[in-house]
Design an enzyme around this catalytic site. Structure first.
Site, short mmCIF file in Angstrom:
data_model
loop_
_atom_site.label_atom_id
_atom_site.label_comp_id
_atom_site.label_asym_id
_atom_site.label_seq_id
_atom_site.Cartn_x
_atom_site.Cartn_y
_atom_site.Cartn_z
N CYS A 77 -4.71 -2.87 3.28
CA CYS A 77 -5.38 -1.82 3.77
C CYS A 77 -5.43 -1.95 5.49
O CYS A 77 -5.97 -2.93 5.95
CB CYS A 77 -6.83 -1.75 3.50
SG CYS A 77 -7.90 -0.21 4.26
N ASN A 93 -12.16 5.66 10.18
CA ASN A 93 -12.65 5.81 8.55
C ASN A 93 -13.62 4.51 8.63
O ASN A 93 -13.50 3.71 9.21
CB ASN A 93 -11.49 5.82 7.77
CG ASN A 93 -10.68 4.34 7.69
OD1 ASN A 93 -10.74 3.64 8.68
ND2 ASN A 93 -10.01 4.05 6.65
N ASN A 144 0.76 -1.26 -0.02
CA ASN A 144 -0.03 -0.04 0.21
C ASN A 144 1.14 1.40 -0.14
O ASN A 144 1.62 1.42 1.01
CB ASN A 144 -1.05 -0.12 1.23
CG ASN A 144 -1.96 0.89 1.40
OD1 ASN A 144 -2.52 1.23 2.24
ND2 ASN A 144 -2.38 1.42 0.22
N ASN A 155 -14.83 2.01 2.71
CA ASN A 155 -13.98 1.02 2.23
C ASN A 155 -14.59 -0.34 2.53
O ASN A 155 -15.14 -0.42 3.33
CB ASN A 155 -12.73 1.25 3.25
CG ASN A 155 -12.21 2.52 2.96
OD1 ASN A 155 -11.44 3.02 1.91
ND2 ASN A 155 -12.29 3.22 4.14
N GLU A 212 -10.64 0.35 -1.72
CA GLU A 212 -10.69 1.41 -0.91
C GLU A 212 -11.45 2.75 -1.73
O GLU A 212 -11.51 2.97 -2.57
CB GLU A 212 -9.19 1.90 -0.62
CG GLU A 212 -8.60 1.01 0.38
CD GLU A 212 -7.37 1.66 0.99
OE1 GLU A 212 -7.18 2.92 1.00
OE2 GLU A 212 -6.16 1.01 1.10
N ARG A 213 -12.17 3.42 -0.36
CA ARG A 213 -12.69 4.50 -0.88
C ARG A 213 -11.67 5.45 -1.22
O ARG A 213 -10.67 5.69 -0.68
CB ARG A 213 -13.32 5.39 0.45
CG ARG A 213 -13.85 6.70 0.34
CD ARG A 213 -14.42 7.07 1.78
NE ARG A 213 -13.32 7.15 2.75
CZ ARG A 213 -13.89 7.80 3.84
NH1 ARG A 213 -14.99 8.25 4.10
NH2 ARG A 213 -12.85 7.91 4.84
N CYS A 235 -4.81 6.08 8.23
CA CYS A 235 -4.21 5.10 7.31
C CYS A 235 -3.43 4.15 8.08
O CYS A 235 -2.25 4.75 8.68
CB CYS A 235 -3.54 6.05 6.15
SG CYS A 235 -2.85 4.83 5.05
N GLY A 236 -3.67 3.05 8.27
CA GLY A 236 -3.01 1.90 9.18
C GLY A 236 -1.55 1.69 8.44
O GLY A 236 -0.65 1.81 9.15
N GLY A 241 -8.41 -1.31 7.11
CA GLY A 241 -9.25 -2.39 6.79
C GLY A 241 -9.19 -3.79 7.28
O GLY A 241 -10.01 -4.60 7.75
N HIS A 260 -15.74 1.33 7.33
CA HIS A 260 -15.40 -0.12 6.40
C HIS A 260 -16.68 -0.88 6.19
O HIS A 260 -17.43 -0.88 7.45
CB HIS A 260 -14.38 -0.79 7.10
CG HIS A 260 -12.96 -0.31 6.89
ND1 HIS A 260 -12.14 -0.34 6.05
CD2 HIS A 260 -12.38 0.95 7.90
CE1 HIS A 260 -11.03 0.50 6.35
NE2 HIS A 260 -11.29 1.06 7.42
N ASN A 314 -6.44 10.15 -0.37
CA ASN A 314 -6.60 9.04 -1.31
C ASN A 314 -6.17 9.57 -2.70
O ASN A 314 -5.95 10.74 -2.86
CB ASN A 314 -7.75 8.53 -1.39
CG ASN A 314 -8.30 8.12 0.02
OD1 ASN A 314 -7.75 6.97 0.33
ND2 ASN A 314 -9.37 8.56 0.58
N1 LIG Z 1 -9.06 4.53 1.87
C1 LIG Z 1 -8.98 4.89 3.07
C2 LIG Z 1 -7.73 5.88 3.72
C3 LIG Z 1 -6.50 4.74 3.50
C4 LIG Z 1 -6.68 3.50 4.37
C5 LIG Z 1 -5.73 2.46 4.15
N2 LIG Z 1 -4.65 2.57 3.00
C6 LIG Z 1 -5.18 1.98 5.51
O1 LIG Z 1 -3.73 1.41 5.28
O2 LIG Z 1 -5.64 2.04 6.24
C7 LIG Z 1 -10.42 5.79 3.51
O3 LIG Z 1 -10.55 6.64 2.33
O4 LIG Z 1 -10.76 5.75 4.52
#
Ligand SMILES: N[C@H](CCC[C@H](N)C(=O)O)C(=O)O
Length: 277
Positions: A220, A160, A11, A193, A211-212, A71-72, A223, A162, A62
């Site tokens: 993710c 965020n 990622n 997401n 992913e959103r 973002c983890g 996620g 999910h 994003n």
């Molecule tokens: N697309 C996600 C943000 C990045 C999350 C993902 N890349 C992670 O590692 O947590 C959102 O809009 O909530």
């Protein structure tokens, strides 16, 4: 502008050190740098900034320019950046995000961060706080019809939003077709997401994610945490959970004592460069 390209199990984001660089319009910059042909190519943009309430601040965008609350995979890379580049010499650091302050433990070998354990905080299960429009307080194993097929979803926020869907075969799943339909579904006011998950055993899951704002990514972090919580809530898993993602593995634990979710995984620098804006 100087940047550092980093990835957490595939990622990948463009990181900008805002102690040194000034970013006027991060949403526009995220769209530009994420483009593989006209920019750098990434899942989005992450800004590393000072904080009044923690050691650092992480702002995350994003690929479509939308801002994510957390973002983890990104926060593990921020930890690696600030330690390896000498912005801190601490192996326990705090990073402010739109999802609150996160606390991280860094594993260092030969002066470089090789592994990061993140306290991702408490999962949010109340539908209106995720947010998801529902006729029940929580959304656990609830039906949702997408393009004529009925799936069963469990909705969790890690700051965020999910939507976790368990299924028998994720490898052959047409995520390109179905992912956007979930992402933009009418009952997700802030979009969503979506994780598509196969249960391997009570301590192992296989996951893909749409992913959103970025589409399918190789991994993710938030996620994976939402998926582990959903797996426990649905009786599929317990204790420490190993999640296999396209880009690698994450170890997740939902600690019942504290109700906090912990995520452990790697972070890596791919390359550094300068881009003409
Ligand atoms: N697309 C996600 C943000 C990045 C999350 C993902 N890349 C992670 O590692 O947590 C959102 O809009 O909530």
């Amino acid at each position: 502008m100087k940047f550092t390209k980093m990835q957490g199990i595939g990622n990948d984001y463009v990181y900008v050190n805002c102690f040194e660089e000034k970013v006027e319009d991060p949403a526009a910059l995220a769209k530009f740098v994420s483009d593989r042909h006209f920019g750098i190519g990434s899942d989005g943009l992450i800004l590393i900034k000072p904080s009044k309430n923690a050691d650092f601040t992480m702002d995350m965008y994003n690929a479509d320019g939308s801002q994510g609350e957390m973002c983890g995979n990104g926060i593990r890379c921020v930890a690696k950046y600030v330690y390896d580049k000498g912005l801190t010499d601490q192996q326990q650091i705090s990073i402010e995000t739109l999802a609150g302050i996160k606390y991280l433990d860094l594993t260092v070998e030969d002066g470089k961060v090789v592994l990061v354990r993140v306290d991702m905080g408490e999962p949010e299960l109340i539908a209106e706080k995720i947010p998801v429009i529902a006729d029940s307080e929580k959304v656990i194993d609830a039906p949702i019809e997408i393009d004529g097929t009925t799936y069963h979803m469990t909705c969790v926020s890690m700051g965020n939003p999910h939507c976790v869907v368990f299924m028998d075969d994720v490898e052959n799943f047409e995520i390109e077709k179905t992912g956007p339909l979930f992402e933009n579904y009418k009952d997700f006011p802030k979009r969503i997401n979506t994780e598509f998950v196969k249960v391997i055993d009570e301590h192992t899951l296989q996951m893909r994610v749409w992913e959103r704002g970025s589409g399918e990514t190789l991994a993710c972090g938030t996620g994976a945490c939402a998926t582990a919580v959903a797996a426990v809530l649905n009786g599929h898993c317990n204790g420490e959970i190993l999640i296999h993602l396209l880009g690698g593995d994450l170890k997740i634990e939902w600690d019942k004592e504290t109700n906090h979710v912990f995520m452990t995984g790697p972070a890596a620098i791919s390359f550094e460069g300068e881009i003409n804006l």
